[in-house]
Design an enzyme around this catalytic site. Structure first.
Site, short mmCIF file in Angstrom:
data_model
loop_
_atom_site.label_atom_id
_atom_site.label_comp_id
_atom_site.label_asym_id
_atom_site.label_seq_id
_atom_site.Cartn_x
_atom_site.Cartn_y
_atom_site.Cartn_z
N GLY A 258 -5.71 0.75 -9.78
CA GLY A 258 -6.91 0.04 -10.23
C GLY A 258 -7.99 -0.03 -9.16
N GLU B 207 1.91 -0.24 -7.69
CA GLU B 207 1.25 1.04 -7.92
C GLU B 207 0.09 0.88 -8.90
OE1 GLU B 207 3.96 4.19 -8.83
OE2 GLU B 207 5.12 3.90 -6.97
N GLU B 208 0.30 0.06 -9.94
CA GLU B 208 -0.78 -0.18 -10.89
C GLU B 208 -2.01 -0.78 -10.21
OE1 GLU B 208 -1.65 -2.93 -14.88
OE2 GLU B 208 0.41 -2.63 -14.18
N ARG B 209 -1.78 -1.72 -9.30
CA ARG B 209 -2.91 -2.38 -8.64
C ARG B 209 -3.62 -1.44 -7.69
NH1 ARG B 209 0.83 -7.82 -8.10
NH2 ARG B 209 0.43 -8.54 -10.24
N GLN C 281 6.30 -1.77 -10.22
CA GLN C 281 5.27 -1.01 -10.93
C GLN C 281 3.89 -1.62 -10.72
OE1 GLN C 281 7.12 1.32 -14.73
NE2 GLN C 281 6.52 -0.76 -15.15
#
Length: 427
Positions: free
Chosen positions: A288, A283-285, A280
């Site tokens: 961002g 994808e989060e990075r 996860q």
């Protein structure tokens, strides 16, 4: 200036760029605004990506940006209302399975949406939306059982539920392996005890994607992700955290005291939570990084216009070489970051390991937003130190990028591992 490719004679004059002309062919790969060329994502984004961005732009222009100043003053935005509008437009499940209301598109479409979300005039609302789409739901969509997907994923995609991600704790931020929250099995249930800190959407969330220890094994194999309704008995929102930036996003400290949930609330395989969370994080990075691009473009452009109009010592601020050269350098850095992101996205969609690239992008993004906002704010002089201009808000909001989703120092450690330069742990 006339740009003509062989065999193409018709040129199109684009207003707002000194009457210069571009061919139709060249126009496809460049977007223009009043200040500068910006290379668009021709190799990555197609018409469907642009359609998603246009749909999102309308919502931002009509339903979000007109209210941002008030939400910032209030210290909160109506997440349920905003998320429902996004859900109705199909924007909360871009990469999620169609059987649960998603569009099942590849991750490049989510990045395109996040890049457009950067046009919101604060960092808080885009971050809160990205929590729903790219932080709390990817593992559920990939590994969750059908009950969990129908109870939590489908209504989150529809915008009927707001979600949050519970990983960080007072003693474990970037060091995920050190979390202390436990979920002990009692019969067919799990009993959760512990606390979570700095939880975005925590005060408004309907459910939390929670990382907790479910066994006493090795730290990377002892954790599980689970879906927990926020109205479950034993959950207490201890406080709403007062932050220097991201003012309109609610951030909570949450306590769990003998919270009971069914054991099948675990996402995927028990003990695989750390691995799912690392997935996860990629994808989060990337989300961002994408969210950071438009704010940097915007504050550079606004600084150009302000510096052009502002006079000092008989000429505009912009006419000073240190000013226009600095802005040129900053825009160059933004475009390089954009290119790195697109390379990472293409590789990710192709199924390649992008951990090193994403870590580099995350590191660069966190540092570049600080440099851009700081240097641009300087050219606004005293006005830049007020709350009346966007650059000061972004100066506060974007500082989080070097901290959240893995601090700069963690990114450097990951990069060093790939380079083979990280010292071996002390024995």
């Amino acid at each position: 200036m006339m740009l003509v490719r062989p065999g193409i004679n018709k040129c199109i004059t684009i207003s707002g760029f000194g009457g210069r002309a571009l061919t139709k062919e060249t126009k496809k790969c460049f977007s223009l605004n009043s200040c500068h060329f910006k290379v668009s994502a021709c190799p990555v984004y197609g018409e469907d990506h642009r359609e998603i961005q246009n749909t999102l732009k309308k919502i931002i222009d009509q339903d979000i940006n007109p209210h941002v100043d008030q939400w910032e003053a209030d210290g909160a935005f109506p997440a349920k209302e905003v998320f429902k509008k996004l859900g109705n437009a199909g924007l909360l499940g871009i990469t999620k399975p169609t059987e649960y209301g998603g569009s099942a598109l590849d991750f490049s479409y989510s990045v395109a949406a996040n890049e457009q979300l950067g046009a919101v005039h604060c960092g808080a609302v885009p971050m809160a939306i990205a929590v729903q789409t790219d932080m709390s739901t990817p593992a559920l969509a990939r590994a969750g059982n059908d009950r969990l997907k129908r109870e939590f994923l489908a209504p989150s995609i529809a915008g009927d539920l707001v979600s949050c991600l519970g990983v960080s704790e007072p003693g474990a931020g970037s060091d995920v392996a050190s979390i202390k929250t436990r979920a002990e099995r009692k019969g067919d249930d799990l009993i959760i005890n512990g606390q979570k800190m700095w939880i975005t959407n925590g005060c408004q969330a309907d459910w939390i994607c929670l990382l907790a220890n479910t066994s006493a094994g090795p730290p990377h194999r002892s954790k599980s992700l689970m879906c927990v309704p926020m109205d479950t008995k034993g959950i207490t929102i201890a406080k709403r955290i007062d932050k220097m930036g991201m003012r309109s996003s609610d951030t909570a400290q949450i306590f769990f005291e003998d919270v009971r949930v069914p054991a099948d609330s675990i996402i995927g395989e028990e003990g695989m939570g750390f691995t799912y969370q690392m997935q996860q994080f990629q994808e989060e990075r990337m989300a961002g990084i994408a969210l950071s691009l438009a704010p940097m473009d915007l504050i550079i452009n606004q600084t150009i216009e302000y510096a052009r109009q502002r006079q000092a010592f008989g000429r505009s601020i912009l006419d000073n070489q240190v000013v226009h050269f600095t802005l040129a350098e900053l825009q160059t850095e933004v475009e390089l970051l954009r290119s790195l992101l697109y390379r990472a996205v293409e590789s990710y969609v192709a199924g390649q390991d992008v951990t090193e690239l994403v870590s580099m992008g995350k590191l660069k993004s966190g540092r570049l937003v600080r440099e851009v906002s700081d240097k641009c704010l300087q050219f606004w002089g005293g006005m830049g130190f007020t709350n009346e201009v966007l650059v000061s808000r972004m100066y506060r909001d974007l500082r989080l990028l070097s901290i959240g989703a893995g601090a700069d120092e963690v990114m450097l450690g990951i990069i060093c591992k790939f380079m083979g330069t990280l010292p071996a742990p002390a024995r």
